[in-house]
Each structure stands twice: as structure tokens, then as C-alpha cells.
Design an enzyme around this catalytic site. Structure first.
Site, PDB file in Angstrom:
ATOM      1  N   ARG A 283       0.817  -1.204   0.000  1.00 23.57           N
ATOM      2  CA  ARG A 283       0.000   0.000   0.000  1.00 23.57           C
ATOM      3  C   ARG A 283       0.863   1.272   0.000  1.00 23.57           C
ATOM      4  O   ARG A 283       0.617   2.195  -0.785  1.00 23.57           O
ATOM      5  CB  ARG A 283      -0.923  -0.004   1.216  1.00 23.57           C
ATOM      6  CG  ARG A 283      -1.869   1.179   1.289  1.00 23.57           C
ATOM      7  CD  ARG A 283      -2.811   1.195   0.111  1.00 23.57           C
ATOM      8  NE  ARG A 283      -3.739   2.307   0.184  1.00 23.57           N
ATOM      9  CZ  ARG A 283      -4.199   2.959  -0.865  1.00 23.57           C
ATOM     10  NH1 ARG A 283      -3.804   2.628  -2.070  1.00 23.57           N
ATOM     11  NH2 ARG A 283      -5.064   3.947  -0.723  1.00 23.57           N
TER      12      ARG A 283
ATOM     13  N   ASP B  10       7.969  -6.615  -6.389  1.00 22.23           N
ATOM     14  CA  ASP B  10       7.263  -7.267  -5.285  1.00 22.23           C
ATOM     15  C   ASP B  10       6.592  -8.512  -5.855  1.00 22.23           C
ATOM     16  O   ASP B  10       5.620  -8.410  -6.606  1.00 22.23           O
ATOM     17  CB  ASP B  10       6.221  -6.335  -4.664  1.00 22.23           C
ATOM     18  CG  ASP B  10       5.708  -6.856  -3.328  1.00 22.23           C
ATOM     19  OD1 ASP B  10       5.534  -8.084  -3.198  1.00 22.23           O
ATOM     20  OD2 ASP B  10       5.472  -6.045  -2.412  1.00 22.23           O
TER      21      ASP B  10
ATOM     22  N   ARG C 150      12.048   0.518   7.501  1.00 16.42           N
ATOM     23  CA  ARG C 150      12.660  -0.086   8.693  1.00 16.42           C
ATOM     24  C   ARG C 150      14.174  -0.024   8.563  1.00 16.42           C
ATOM     25  O   ARG C 150      14.727  -0.393   7.517  1.00 16.42           O
ATOM     26  CB  ARG C 150      12.180  -1.529   8.848  1.00 16.42           C
ATOM     27  CG  ARG C 150      10.697  -1.618   9.175  1.00 16.42           C
ATOM     28  CD  ARG C 150      10.105  -2.953   8.789  1.00 16.42           C
ATOM     29  NE  ARG C 150       8.655  -2.976   9.046  1.00 16.42           N
ATOM     30  CZ  ARG C 150       7.741  -2.545   8.189  1.00 16.42           C
ATOM     31  NH1 ARG C 150       8.115  -2.055   7.011  1.00 16.42           N
ATOM     32  NH2 ARG C 150       6.450  -2.602   8.485  1.00 16.42           N
TER      33      ARG C 150
ATOM     34  N   GLU D 179      17.206   2.500  17.501  1.00 21.67           N
ATOM     35  CA  GLU D 179      16.607   3.811  17.753  1.00 21.67           C
ATOM     36  C   GLU D 179      16.296   3.951  19.239  1.00 21.67           C
ATOM     37  O   GLU D 179      15.952   2.957  19.894  1.00 21.67           O
ATOM     38  CB  GLU D 179      15.330   3.975  16.913  1.00 21.67           C
ATOM     39  CG  GLU D 179      15.594   3.976  15.412  1.00 21.67           C
ATOM     40  CD  GLU D 179      14.307   4.133  14.583  1.00 21.67           C
ATOM     41  OE1 GLU D 179      13.228   4.335  15.195  1.00 21.67           O
ATOM     42  OE2 GLU D 179      14.393   4.058  13.357  1.00 21.67           O
TER      43      GLU D 179
ATOM     44  N   HIS E  80      12.669   9.273  12.603  1.00 20.99           N
ATOM     45  CA  HIS E  80      11.516   8.372  12.502  1.00 20.99           C
ATOM     46  C   HIS E  80      10.194   9.143  12.554  1.00 20.99           C
ATOM     47  O   HIS E  80       9.333   8.937  13.409  1.00 20.99           O
ATOM     48  CB  HIS E  80      11.536   7.318  13.607  1.00 20.99           C
ATOM     49  CG  HIS E  80      10.763   6.074  13.252  1.00 20.99           C
ATOM     50  ND1 HIS E  80      11.071   4.837  13.744  1.00 20.99           N
ATOM     51  CD2 HIS E  80       9.698   5.882  12.424  1.00 20.99           C
ATOM     52  CE1 HIS E  80      10.234   3.934  13.265  1.00 20.99           C
ATOM     53  NE2 HIS E  80       9.385   4.550  12.456  1.00 20.99           N
TER      54      HIS E  80
ATOM     55  N   GLY F 197       8.050   9.156   9.940  1.00 18.11           N
ATOM     56  CA  GLY F 197       7.167   8.648   8.885  1.00 18.11           C
ATOM     57  C   GLY F 197       5.708   8.559   9.271  1.00 18.11           C
ATOM     58  O   GLY F 197       4.825   8.746   8.434  1.00 18.11           O
TER      59      GLY F 197
END
Length: 538
Positions: free
Chosen positions: A153, A173, A235, A264, A282, A284
Site C-alpha cells: 500500500r 514485489d 525499517r 533507535e 523516525h 514517517g
């Protein structure tokens, strides 16, 4: 309408929209400040709980939560929940996996533009008093090729937005249908190497698994075009940071934009301070909209789990996506009723196997939720434990019940059919029921039982008989029901393929306004003309 008997705890701060949704259905307690051990002590008083990342629902905590049936995680990961322990206790665990997809895609584009046009570097130079206009000249996105590794997605949303800048997109993919690539105007790469060979920018959107960890390493960078630019908003462990540093040093990689890191929080890295590297801590999923969306979506799942709806994002029961749910949703209650009916009318002394067949357009979908609902119907009332979506497969396994599923893309006479066959007595007995949904409201209909064909809308109460095909039998049933003050809604006499009953037996299915009393059923079955009968309440 609020059900005050169902209690839900909101244990961490979520958006008001999620809390308001829960309050429309349940008695809701909002408490976000917990002392050590306090949550574990109080959790047993709730049917559902909604958390974010701070609450740790370990096996020990869940052991005391004897009433808990649903856990909603307002976010993507469920690392703070012992999912196997919850599953063992029949607790649905659902997250909000779609809550941050738009946010993550937009942040990817923000980093893509920042990387291409050196926005952070130019900003820092200017506020430091330097007018370095020529130093920070960038590159255009127009006509460049964006390689997308992981076309789920988020990857698809990134592709759509990149196309708006005039970029060509090639994606890899293996778990995405070829038609989806064509629909989006994206080139399908057969291997990741095909992406490396042509991409000017590469963005990675893979899950973190043992197979994907370190996906972008020295070997991968060596296969890339000279001057490629790398982005990671997924990631940290997907990239081998040491190999990225080496590729930047050699000039093989012209730049990188990173929002995530192997460990992190990260404040010191050989990647930091480089003129050609853009980093963010981070961010996102960090927007007000995403936070509110996560709470609301998790609340939706808790409502579904506690009211018998379809839990679409459960991590420990089969989940169905929105597209499949549109097609499969109406068949969920049908499957549950067919499962119960099939077991109820079976004549064998055991249930060895459930054979479940899907015919028509539903066969093209992910039918696991349908199989699960057949199983729920079949086991309901036949186990010591309460059966739910989580523990039904394990209970069937423990009882040696085999589940056999088959699919066929066409169905005779109807658009879709569901067939459920109970195989018992080591295969010597087989009993099949068949159903479908009809009409604008997709009401469940029974089409076959005991080898006879009907078309009866399945209501809450059902009465079935097999009897000698002689005059007056239906009247006897009607008289007995009338005397017991039971109203008949529908009645249909079965028919065979040839239209007659070669064994001299017929069957009738009736719907009634309430359950038929056991003594009335036994009174009718005492007559020699009646072979068998069932009163079923769904």
C-alpha cells in the site's frame, strides 16, 4: 446503542474520535496514567482494551485478564502484546495497519524532494549566514526512474505521487498481481536486480523479516547505477549502514535520505553530518491525522470484535481486506449458519472432516474468513470452551476435525454457492448443506439439505423434517405448531433432480417466529411416518 455490560478500557491517549466511537457502544473508561503493576491489576474487569506502544501486555498480565476478549493497538506494530498468549486465551488482537500509510508515503516524497534539491543543506547554510546558491544545485525528478522495492500500500501510494512529478516507476514485489502494476502504469520488475539496473532513486518499503534484513547491502549497491540515491522510510535493518557509508564514500551512491535506523533512538552515526545525506528521527508516521486515524481504526476493530462484526485487521485471526470484505461480508453470516446446520443434520456419530466448497466469484477471494465462520457455526455449542474467531481452529485441531477447502470459479444456477459437507464415521457418512445470498440485502438462503433442494431464506429459527411422502403430513406439522402457538414464516418442500422421491421420502424446511418446543418436536417424531427432524436456532 450503548451496552453498559461491555466494559472497554482506553489505557493510553488516543484521538477523541476513537474514544467517541467506543462510547457509542460500550461503557468506556479512559485512564492513561498508570503506576507499576496497576494496569495488570485492573485489566481483569474489562472486555476490551485499547493501547498504543507504552502498555506491555505480557503473558503474565493477560493471565489475570479473565474477561478480556479484544485488544486494540492504535498503531502498526504489536511488539508490546504477547500475541501467542492472547491467542491461547481466545483474545482478538487487532492493530491499525493502514493508519500511517498516507503519512509514510508523503514523508517519503518529502525526503525524495529534499534529497534531489538539497533542501536541508541549503537551509542550514543560509541560516548560518552563507549564500551557497551554486553549491546546492540539485537534480530534477522529471523523467527520472524511481525504483520501488516492496509494492504494498505505501509503495503504491509513493508510486502514484512520484508519477505526478513525471517520474517513471519500476517496482519489485513478487506478491502483487501483475494486473495491479498495469492498472497503475508501473513497470513490473521480475527481480530486485532489474530495479537496481535502471533506477535513479530507490525507495524501500519491505517488511522486516529474516529474509529482508540487510536487503540493501554492498552486493546490491554494486548492481545499481552510478550516482543512485537511496531512501528508507520503512525499517532501519533493511539497509546495511556500513555498506551504505562505503557506497557513499566511493561515489557509487550519490545521496541518501533516511528516516529509520538499525537501533533507535539514534543520535550518533557515520551517516550524520554528510552533505549528501538527509536524516529525520523516525517521522514517517508522525502527523496529527495519523495519530487520530490510528486510534479510530483500532477502536473500530475493538467494536467489531465485541459485537460480532468482521475484524479486518486482526493479527491472530484471518483478516480480510476492504476489497475482499465488500464481496465476502454478506457471506459471513451465511457460512456460520451453514456450519451449524450441517453439523445439526448430520446422521453420523462423529465429525471427522468438514469439506467446504466455494463456487462463483467468492472463490476468487481470500476465503479464510468464510472457512472460519463455517467452523464457528459447526463448533458452537459443542465444546466446553466458548468458541470464538481466535480459538476455533485450535479447538477443531484438538478434536481431530479436518478442514478441507476447495474453490471453483463458476456456480450452476446461482452467482455464488457455499457447500458444507460433514464427513463422519470414518468417511461412511456424508451430509451436505448448500446456501447462497440473494437480493439487495444479501439475505442468506438455504438451497439444499438431506439431498433435497429448496430455496428458503434462513431466519433465526428453523424446523426440518424428513417424512414419508403421503398426503396430510404438512397439515399435521402445522396443526402441532399452531397448538404450541408457533407461527410458520416460510415453508418449502424439497425436490430432487428428477422432481420425485424414489425412496418414498420427502423433506420440508420451515422458518418459525420462535424455537419449536422440544416436546412438540418429539410428539411429531413419535409418528411412524416421520423419519427425522431438527429444530435449530441460530
Amino acid at each position: 446503542m450503548t451496552n453498559p455490560e461491555i466494559k472497554v478500557l482506553v489505557a493510553e491517549k488516543i484521538g477523541d474520535s476513537g474514544v467517541d466511537l467506543l462510547k457509542q457502544h460500550f461503557d468506556v473508561t479512559v485512564k492513561t496514567d498508570w503506576a507499576d503493576g496497576e494496569l495488570a491489576a485492573e485489566l481483569g474487569g474489562y472486555d476490551g482494551v485499547l493501547i498504543r506502544s507504552a502498555s506491555k501486555l505480557t503473558a503474565d498480565v493477560l493471565e489475570g485478564a479473565t474477561n478480556l476478549k479484544a485488544i486494540g493497538r492504535a498503531g502498526v506494530g504489536v511488539d508490546n502484546v504477547d500475541v501467542p498468549a492472547a491467542t491461547k486465551r481466545g483474545i482478538v488482537v487487532a492493530n491499525a495497519p493502514q493508519s500511517n500509510v498516507v503519512t509514510a508515503a508523503e514523508h517519503t516524497l518529502a525526503l525524495l524532494l529534499a534529497l534531489a534539491r538539497n533542501v536541508p543543506q541549503a537551509h542550514a547554510a543560509l541560516v548560518a549566514g552563507r549564500w551557497d546558491r551554486s553549491k546546492y544545485s540539485g537534480v530534477e525528478l522529471m523523467d527520472k526512474t524511481l525504483g520501488v522495492l516492496g509494492f504494498g500500500r505505501i509503495g503504491q501510494l509513493v508510486a502514484e505521487r512520484a508519477q505526478g512529478f513525471g517520474m517513471k516507476v519500476v517496482a519489485y514485489d513478487p506478491y502483487v498481481a501483475a494486473d495491479r502494476y498495469r492498472e497503475m502504469g508501473v513497470e513490473k520488475a521480475e527481480t530486485s536486480d532489474d530495479v537496481y539496473a535502471v533506477a535513479d532513486f530507490i525507495t524501500i518499503h519491505l517488511p522486516k523479516t529474516p529474509e529482508t534484513e540487510g536487503w540493501l547491502n554492498a552486493e546490491a549497491f554494486a548492481k545499481c547505477k552510478d550516482g543512485v540515491r537511496i531512501l528508507n522510510v520503512a525499517r532501519g535493518p533493511l539497509i546495511v549502514e556500513e555498506d551504505l557509508v562505503a557506497a557513499l564514500d566511493s561515489g557509487k551512491v550519490a545521496g541518501a535520505a533516511l528516516d529509520v535506523f538499525r537501533t533507535e533512538p539514534m543520535t550518533e552515526s557515520p551517516l550524520f553530518g554528510r552533505e549528501n545525506v538527509v536524516v529525520t528521527p523516525h517521522l514517517g508516521a508522525s502527523t496529527a491525522e495519523a495519530t487520530d486515524r490510528a486510534g479510530f481504526q483500532a477502536a473500530e476493530q475493538v467494536v467489531a470484535a465485541l459485537t460480532g462484526g468482521a475484524v479486518t485487521t486482526a493479527v491472530n485471526v484471518p483478516a480480510v481486506g476492504a476489497e475482499d470484505l465488500e464481496v465476502l461480508g454478506p457471506f459471513l453470516p451465511l457460512c456460520r449458519k451453514l456450519g451449524k446446520l450441517a453439523v445439526s443434520v448430520a446422521d453420523g456419530g462423529s465429525v471427522d472432516r468438514l469439506e467446504i466448497e466455494f463456487l462463483g466469484r467468492i472463490a476468487e477471494r481470500d476465503t479464510r474468513p468464510l472457512v472460519l465462520n463455517v467452523l464457528l457455526g459447526a463448533l458452537s455449542g459443542h465444546t466446553e470452551e466458548d468458541v470464538n474467531e481466535v480459538n476455533a481452529p485450535e479447538l477443531a485441531k484438538e478434536r481431530g476435525i479436518e478442514i478441507q477447502e476447495s474453490k471453483r470459479g463458476s456456480a450452476r444456477d446461482f452467482t455464488d454457492l457455499v457447500r458444507v459437507t460433514v464427513v463422519s464415521d470414518s468417511g461412511r457418512q456424508r451430509s451436505r448443506v448448500v446456501g447462497t445470498t440473494l437480493g439487495r440485502r444479501n439475505r442468506p438462503h438455504l438451497l439444499e439439505v438431506w439431498g433435497e433442494r429448496f430455496n428458503v431464506q434462513l431466519e433465526d429459527h428453523l424446523l426440518l423434517f424428513r417424512y414419508q411422502d403421503v398426503p396430510g403430513m404438512i397439515g399435521r406439522v402445522g396443526t402441532a405448531l399452531g397448538t404450541a402457538d408457533v407461527n410458520i414464516g416460510q415453508a418449502a418442500v424439497g425436490r430432487t433432480e428428477s422432481g420425485d422421491h424414489p425412496d418414498g421420502m420427502a423433506a420440508i424446511v420451515m422458518t418459525t417466529d420462535r424455537a419449536t418446543p422440544a416436546d412438540v418436536l418429539q410428539q411429531l417424531l413419535a409418528g411412524p411416518e416421520f423419519a427425522t427432524g431438527r429444530s435449530i436456532t441460530f
